[in-house]
Design an enzyme around this catalytic site. Structure first.
Site, PDB file in Angstrom:
ATOM      1  N   THR A  44       0.816  -1.216   0.000  1.00  0.00           N
ATOM      2  CA  THR A  44       0.000   0.000   0.000  1.00  0.00           C
ATOM      3  C   THR A  44       0.849   1.264   0.000  1.00  0.00           C
ATOM      4  O   THR A  44       0.582   2.216  -0.739  1.00  0.00           O
ATOM      5  CB  THR A  44      -0.921   0.020   1.231  1.00  0.00           C
ATOM      6  OG1 THR A  44      -1.686  -1.180   1.256  1.00  0.00           O
ATOM      7  CG2 THR A  44      -1.851   1.224   1.195  1.00  0.00           C
ATOM      8  N   THR A  45       1.900   1.275   0.811  1.00  0.00           N
ATOM      9  CA  THR A  45       2.749   2.453   0.948  1.00  0.00           C
ATOM     10  C   THR A  45       3.472   2.790  -0.351  1.00  0.00           C
ATOM     11  O   THR A  45       3.873   3.930  -0.580  1.00  0.00           O
ATOM     12  CB  THR A  45       3.764   2.230   2.090  1.00  0.00           C
ATOM     13  OG1 THR A  45       3.051   1.822   3.256  1.00  0.00           O
ATOM     14  CG2 THR A  45       4.543   3.498   2.403  1.00  0.00           C
ATOM     15  N   TYR A 133      -2.677 -10.518   4.121  1.00  0.00           N
ATOM     16  CA  TYR A 133      -2.738  -9.135   4.615  1.00  0.00           C
ATOM     17  C   TYR A 133      -4.181  -8.772   4.937  1.00  0.00           C
ATOM     18  O   TYR A 133      -5.028  -8.692   4.048  1.00  0.00           O
ATOM     19  CB  TYR A 133      -2.152  -8.203   3.556  1.00  0.00           C
ATOM     20  CG  TYR A 133      -2.096  -6.729   3.905  1.00  0.00           C
ATOM     21  CD1 TYR A 133      -2.260  -6.270   5.207  1.00  0.00           C
ATOM     22  CD2 TYR A 133      -1.864  -5.780   2.905  1.00  0.00           C
ATOM     23  CE1 TYR A 133      -2.197  -4.928   5.512  1.00  0.00           C
ATOM     24  CE2 TYR A 133      -1.798  -4.428   3.206  1.00  0.00           C
ATOM     25  CZ  TYR A 133      -1.964  -4.014   4.510  1.00  0.00           C
ATOM     26  OH  TYR A 133      -1.899  -2.663   4.799  1.00  0.00           O
ATOM     27  N   ARG A 138      -9.165  -0.576   4.797  1.00  0.00           N
ATOM     28  CA  ARG A 138      -8.993  -0.270   3.373  1.00  0.00           C
ATOM     29  C   ARG A 138      -9.835  -1.150   2.464  1.00  0.00           C
ATOM     30  O   ARG A 138     -10.246  -0.732   1.392  1.00  0.00           O
ATOM     31  CB  ARG A 138      -7.509  -0.418   2.974  1.00  0.00           C
ATOM     32  CG  ARG A 138      -6.643   0.757   3.390  1.00  0.00           C
ATOM     33  CD  ARG A 138      -5.258   0.638   2.796  1.00  0.00           C
ATOM     34  NE  ARG A 138      -4.409   1.747   3.161  1.00  0.00           N
ATOM     35  CZ  ARG A 138      -4.283   2.879   2.468  1.00  0.00           C
ATOM     36  NH1 ARG A 138      -4.972   3.061   1.367  1.00  0.00           N
ATOM     37  NH2 ARG A 138      -3.464   3.833   2.887  1.00  0.00           N
ATOM     38  N   LYS A 161      -0.131 -10.424   8.026  1.00  0.00           N
ATOM     39  CA  LYS A 161       0.073  -9.034   8.443  1.00  0.00           C
ATOM     40  C   LYS A 161      -1.269  -8.561   8.973  1.00  0.00           C
ATOM     41  O   LYS A 161      -2.240  -8.436   8.225  1.00  0.00           O
ATOM     42  CB  LYS A 161       0.524  -8.173   7.257  1.00  0.00           C
ATOM     43  CG  LYS A 161       0.670  -6.690   7.615  1.00  0.00           C
ATOM     44  CD  LYS A 161       0.992  -5.841   6.394  1.00  0.00           C
ATOM     45  CE  LYS A 161       1.029  -4.355   6.760  1.00  0.00           C
ATOM     46  NZ  LYS A 161       1.262  -3.487   5.579  1.00  0.00           N
ATOM     47  N   ILE A 203       5.520  -4.996   9.949  1.00  0.00           N
ATOM     48  CA  ILE A 203       5.632  -4.476   8.587  1.00  0.00           C
ATOM     49  C   ILE A 203       5.280  -3.003   8.675  1.00  0.00           C
ATOM     50  O   ILE A 203       4.155  -2.637   9.015  1.00  0.00           O
ATOM     51  CB  ILE A 203       4.730  -5.252   7.611  1.00  0.00           C
ATOM     52  CG1 ILE A 203       5.255  -6.690   7.498  1.00  0.00           C
ATOM     53  CG2 ILE A 203       4.708  -4.577   6.246  1.00  0.00           C
ATOM     54  CD1 ILE A 203       4.439  -7.594   6.590  1.00  0.00           C
TER      55      ILE A 203
END
Length: 291
Positions: A44-45, A133, A138, A161, A203
């Site tokens: 995402t980052t 994840y 989101r 995660k 993470i």
């Protein structure tokens, strides 16, 4: 285990025209020199939602080559389409990544049975280890603890995660999986708490900005030096707050520009950090001694 400790969810530096590979190379080398234990690319980052398929492939290939086996490279390959995710998985495996981060399907979403079918199909398509994840904020989909227990029976699903922000849920997952898979915190502000419950690391968005301090915090927690770990978590708490004052990765992209890593090119619909927040972030970076 893919890694224990801190995996940095890397930003993707951009130019006006594409990816800024020179800045990305510096970032990768500095992260590894600072002691991080893994690098997550196109999570995402890294803004994969607004990158082309060609850009994502190029970035993953580049980071694998620059890292040169110094740390594991984990590629974000998840989409809201199982077939598309499998296509990504096969391609990224051929690029030489060490693991895959697969987010739950978003927008169309699915049931818990759908999650099991989705991840089962993906796992069959690759020999690589998979990190599931879970980030309901989101995607609109929460992976329930009982579902994680079932996914843990799949050989190459090796970790989750967990970014639900719900410590009780994390605790239940750790108890149910009973060591069959690893649990990583997906929340910088809960890293020590989750390691204390039995998690294997973090993470991190924070570690883009203060990698060495983030690594020390998590390593102290893993060594059960909780008092010292919590002291560091408290020390970075305001920075963490500011890195999420607007939607990630808006603030961290600005922070990396302030630190001289790259220009703050961020793709619509994301927009530049508001001036008030920028001023607060700049002040905190000075408090942290990195600016």
């Amino acid at each position: 285990m893919i890694f224990e400790g801190v995996g940095t969810a890397l930003i993707t530096p951009f130019t006006e025209d594409g990816v800024d590979f020179a800045s990305l190379e510096k970032l990768v080398n500095d992260q590894i020199a600072s002691g991080v234990n893994a690098l997550i690319v196109c999570g995402t980052t890294g803004e994969p939602a607004t990158m082309t398929d060609e850009e994502k492939t190029a970035v993953i290939k580049f980071v694998v080559e620059i890292a040169d086996h110094r740390v594991p490279i984990i590629a974000g390959a998840g989409t809201n389409c199982t077939a598309t995710t499998i296509k990504n998985v096969i391609e990224y495996e051929n690029l030489g990544v060490d693991g895959l981060l697969i987010v739950t399907p978003y927008y169309n979403k699915c049931t818990q049975n759908g999650l099991i079918a989705h991840y089962s199909a993906i796992a069959k398509s690759t020999s690589l280890p998979i990190i599931v994840y879970s980030v309901q904020g989101r995607t609109g989909v929460n992976i329930l603890p009982e579902t994680v227990k079932k996914l843990a029976e799949i050989d190459n699903i090796v970790a989750i995660k967990e970014a639900s922000g719900n410590l009780e849920q994390v605790k239940e997952i750790i108890e149910l999986v009973d060591g069959k898979i690893d649990v990583y915190s997906g929340e910088d502000g809960m890293a020590v708490d989750i390691v204390k419950l039995g998690g294997k690391g973090l993470i991190s968005v924070l570690s883009n900005v203060v990698p060495a301090k983030t690594v020390t915090m998590v390593q102290l927690a893993l060594q059960k030096e909780y008092e010292l770990a919590y002291a560091l978590q408290k020390d970075v708490a305001n920075l963490v707050k500011l890195l999420f004052v607007e939607v990630n990765p808006i603030p961290v992209k600005k922070a990396m520009e302030l630190l001289g890593y790259c220009k703050n090119f961020i793709r619509l619909p994301l927009t530049e950090l508001e001036t008030e927040h920028t001023n607060l972030l700049e002040k905190e970076l000075k408090v942290q001694g990195v600016l």
